[in-house]
Design an enzyme around this catalytic site. Structure first.
Site, PDB file in Angstrom:
ATOM      1  N   CYS A  81      -1.086 -24.648   3.549  1.00  0.00           N
ATOM      2  CA  CYS A  81      -2.165 -23.714   3.204  1.00  0.00           C
ATOM      3  C   CYS A  81      -2.645 -22.954   4.429  1.00  0.00           C
ATOM      4  O   CYS A  81      -2.444 -23.378   5.570  1.00  0.00           O
ATOM      5  CB  CYS A  81      -3.355 -24.465   2.600  1.00  0.00           C
ATOM      6  N   ASP A  82      -3.315 -21.849   4.162  1.00  0.00           N
ATOM      7  CA  ASP A  82      -4.004 -21.114   5.216  1.00  0.00           C
ATOM      8  C   ASP A  82      -5.257 -20.493   4.612  1.00  0.00           C
ATOM      9  O   ASP A  82      -5.199 -19.896   3.532  1.00  0.00           O
ATOM     10  CB  ASP A  82      -3.121 -20.021   5.808  1.00  0.00           C
TER      11      ASP A  82
END
Length: 222
Positions: A81-82
């Site tokens: 994720c970011d």
């Protein structure tokens, strides 16, 4: 059984999964985010930025698995994720300094922003990629206005330097969040509703992830 590999060193994302009954294998990704963002160009929209970064992180971890942990790569799903905060026309990641965090908080106080989290998912079977996807979840965050002394105390804790936008929902920063519109876990760094949808599309169920990653209902009842 299918292992879930979390391609992130984020304590918040790990806690979201653990609280949801998943004990993942953690392999932190090592992607030069500045290079990836620069390649996108100045006109990239926030959802594309976090989505491309998440996909790059998932791909890097998947490559590591197929090269050095082939037993895991025989049957696993990689999740990376970011997260970034979009507010007042700016896309904010982790503050680089206390001064930057202070400036961010002064611009956020009393306003609303959108927390974007890109989710990259790759399914590996027999050391080969059989599914990959990346999507973005968005949650609106309504910020309170901390007093000057409270803000300085919060900044002194160092928490703001470890998270996108310089705030948390589930930590000390939660005192200064008036509310959210959308999925709360997305603000912490991982949207469970979106992840459920992504893993279902690659042929898995939540029950299958519980079974393959000790921590689900049966495990907790023991």
């Amino acid at each position: 059984m299918t292992r879930l590999v979390l391609g992130s060193a984020s304590p918040g994302r790990l806690k979201v999964l653990r609280d949801a009954g998943i004990e993942p294998l953690v392999i932190a990704s090592h992607v030069d985010e500045d290079v990836v963002i620069a390649a996108l160009g100045p006109d990239a929209v926030p959802s594309d930025v976090v989505c491309v970064l998440a996909a790059a992180k998932a791909a890097q971890v998947a490559t590591t698995l197929t090269g050095t942990q082939r037993i895991v790569a025989a049957d696993c799903v990689v999740v990376a994720c970011d997260s970034m905060l979009y507010i007042e026309g700016r896309l904010l990641g982790k503050p680089a300094s206390i001064d930057e965090a202070r400036e961010q908080w002064r611009s956020m106080a009393g306003r609303a922003g959108q927390l974007y989290t890109g989710h990259g998912v790759i399914r590996l079977q027999d050391n080969k990629t059989v599914y990959r996807s990346a999507e973005t979840a968005i949650t609106t965050v309504y910020f309170g206005t901390p007093s000057a002394s409270d803000l300085e105390a919060y900044l002194a804790s160092g928490e703001s330097l470890r998270v996108a936008g310089g705030f948390t929902l589930d930590g000390l920063g939660g005192w200064f969040i008036d509310g959210v519109q959308g999925n709360p876990s997305n603000v912490i760094g991982l949207s469970l509703p979106l992840l459920r949808s992504l893993v279902q599309r690659c042929g898995l169920s939540v029950a299958a992830l519980w079974a393959g990653n000790a921590g689900g209902p049966a495990h907790k009842q023991q």
